[in-house]
Design an enzyme around this catalytic site. Structure first.
Site, PDB file in Angstrom:
ATOM      1  N   GLU A  38     -16.376   6.768  41.368  1.00  0.00           N
ATOM      2  CA  GLU A  38     -16.348   5.746  40.310  1.00  0.00           C
ATOM      3  C   GLU A  38     -17.431   5.856  39.302  1.00  0.00           C
ATOM      4  OE1 GLU A  38     -17.731   1.865  40.549  1.00  0.00           O
ATOM      5  OE2 GLU A  38     -17.940   1.828  42.378  1.00  0.00           O
ATOM      6  N   ALA A  69      -9.922  -7.301  40.858  1.00  0.00           N
ATOM      7  CA  ALA A  69      -8.894  -6.334  40.753  1.00  0.00           C
ATOM      8  C   ALA A  69      -8.572  -5.033  41.721  1.00  0.00           C
ATOM      9  CB  ALA A  69      -8.653  -6.043  39.458  1.00  0.00           C
ATOM     10  N   LYS A  98     -19.115  -5.889  49.554  1.00  0.00           N
ATOM     11  CA  LYS A  98     -20.519  -6.556  49.397  1.00  0.00           C
ATOM     12  C   LYS A  98     -20.573  -7.926  49.993  1.00  0.00           C
ATOM     13  CE  LYS A  98     -20.808  -5.464  45.155  1.00  0.00           C
ATOM     14  NZ  LYS A  98     -19.826  -4.128  44.602  1.00  0.00           N
TER      15      LYS A  98
HETATM   16  N1  PSU Z   1     -20.198  -1.568  44.639  1.00  0.00           N
HETATM   17  C1  PSU Z   1     -21.636  -1.131  44.045  1.00  0.00           C
HETATM   18  N2  PSU Z   1     -21.974  -1.051  42.869  1.00  0.00           N
HETATM   19  C2  PSU Z   1     -21.068  -1.674  41.845  1.00  0.00           C
HETATM   20  C3  PSU Z   1     -19.776  -1.894  42.036  1.00  0.00           C
HETATM   21  C4  PSU Z   1     -19.572  -1.868  43.526  1.00  0.00           C
HETATM   22  O1  PSU Z   1     -22.420  -0.770  44.986  1.00  0.00           O
HETATM   23  O2  PSU Z   1     -21.610  -1.580  40.880  1.00  0.00           O
HETATM   24  C5  PSU Z   1     -18.718  -2.158  41.195  1.00  0.00           C
HETATM   25  C6  PSU Z   1     -17.611  -1.568  41.414  1.00  0.00           C
HETATM   26  O3  PSU Z   1     -17.174  -0.532  40.355  1.00  0.00           O
HETATM   27  C7  PSU Z   1     -16.331  -2.638  41.851  1.00  0.00           C
HETATM   28  C8  PSU Z   1     -16.908  -3.734  41.025  1.00  0.00           C
HETATM   29  O4  PSU Z   1     -15.115  -2.167  41.527  1.00  0.00           O
HETATM   30  O5  PSU Z   1     -18.268  -3.665  41.014  1.00  0.00           O
HETATM   31  C9  PSU Z   1     -16.141  -4.890  41.285  1.00  0.00           C
HETATM   32  O6  PSU Z   1     -16.544  -5.933  40.109  1.00  0.00           O
HETATM   33  P1  PSU Z   1     -15.714  -7.041  40.062  1.00  0.00           P
HETATM   34  O7  PSU Z   1     -16.217  -7.939  41.132  1.00  0.00           O
HETATM   35  O8  PSU Z   1     -15.808  -7.834  38.698  1.00  0.00           O
HETATM   36  O9  PSU Z   1     -14.293  -6.840  40.254  1.00  0.00           O
END
Ligand code: PSU
Ligand code: MN
Length: 310
Positions: A29, A145, A163
């Protein structure tokens, strides 16, 4: 594959060649590069992760939105743009249409990257931690999502669990409801990103790349839609308890009214500051560890895959 679709996405030549030959490919990603880590750690990590994938015998394919295309496999110059430019959109499924149509530079989240991997037919995707159900979701309805996309794409996602900024029990419940198989990799508990053990038991575990590859082959061989989550704990020497820093970051976010797509990057940045960079070091270490395991799974799956099965 219809040509109209290919107008909106494209494969790096090396990735196209590898897929044609049936060689192992690992999707990566780009939100973690543009929004998840500060420069220069972001660029260094992105490059190292690609080298680790190669060292294990697979081809890396970082996914992003570049010049009006969902790009599967970024060149070194594209990686550098993602790591250094100020205006990089954070792209989930919802955001893809506009960022593509406007020709903007975009970093794909887990959900956006899953779409690229799915289109290309890449079976393994490595990230740091997936998004999930946020704490307080009963009031905010903030559910990433990423969870929905895991039900749509035939891709195994290797992550250090989810996380600890999230509500992990609720995240596991949603994954079960949606039929996403969660495999503890060498563990019986869900890892919580910075911490190897969330205290939440998992139902399934795998102890080797080939065990994961067999589960993938069984799921998709049966024709089941959707992906799998391989939950790989942060290496012990880098794990730490981030709960106090997380609580502070959540309070700061509430204070400043931060919500929606800005929330996850905001929390990561605050936790890194509150822990004097310890969380950043853990983040780098766990992504690299996931890259090694993910590439090994891709190699095992490429070897185990029955002829003719995607
Ligand atoms: N894990 C990390 N760093 C990040 C993310 C995940 O260590 O930046 C990012 C990933 O791209 C994940 C996103 O899909 O955070 C999720 O964001 P949200 O909670 O807005 O869906
Ligand atoms: Mn959200």
């Amino acid at each position: 594959m219809s040509s109209s679709r290919r107008k909106w996405w494209r494969l790096a030549p090396e990735v196209a060649e590898a897929l044609k030959e049936g060689l192992p490919v690992v999707a990566l990603e780009s939100t973690i590069v543009a929004h998840g880590m500060p420069y220069p750690a972001n660029l260094e990590t992105a490059r190292e992760v690609e080298s680790i994938v190669r060292a294990e015998g697979a081809i890396p394919a970082t996914v992003a939105v570049v010049d009006g295309h969902l790009q599967v496999g970024c060149s070194p110059a594209m990686l550098e743009r993602l790591a250094t430019e100020q205006e990089v959109a954070k792209v989930s499924r919802r955001d893809l249409p506009l960022v593509l149509a406007q020709g903007k530079l975009g970093a794909t989240t887990v959900s956006g990257t899953l779409i690229g991997a799915g289109l290309a037919g890449i079976s393994v995707f490595v990230t740091g931690g997936i998004g999930g159900v946020h704490r307080g979701a009963e009031h905010t309805w903030d559910v990433s999502a990423d969870l929905e996309e895991l039900t749509l794409q035939k891709v195994a996602v290797v992550s250090a669990g989810a996380k600890s900024i999230l509500d992990l029990p609720k995240t596991l419940e949603v994954l079960e409801t949606k039929g996403v198989t969660v495999l503890g990799y060498g563990t019986d508990v869900l890892p919580a990103f910075f911490t190897p053990d969330s205290g939440l038991p998992l139902v399934h575990r795998a102890d080797s790349p080939s065990e994961v590859a067999s589960a993938m082959a069984a799921k998709w061989g049966l024709g089941l839609q959707g992906g799998m989550l391989v939950a790989n704990p942060v290496p012990d020497q880098h794990g730490f308890d981030a709960e106090e820093a997380t609580k502070k970051a959540l309070a700061a976010a509430a204070d400043q009214g931060v919500e929606g797509k800005s929330l996850t990057p905001f929390l990561l940045k605050h936790i890194a500051e509150a822990t004097d960079g310890k969380s950043l070091a853990a983040n780098v270490a766990l992504v690299k560890h996931n890259a090694r395991v993910g590439a090994q799974i891709a190699v095992a799956y490429a070897g185990a895959r029955p002829q003719g099965q995607e």
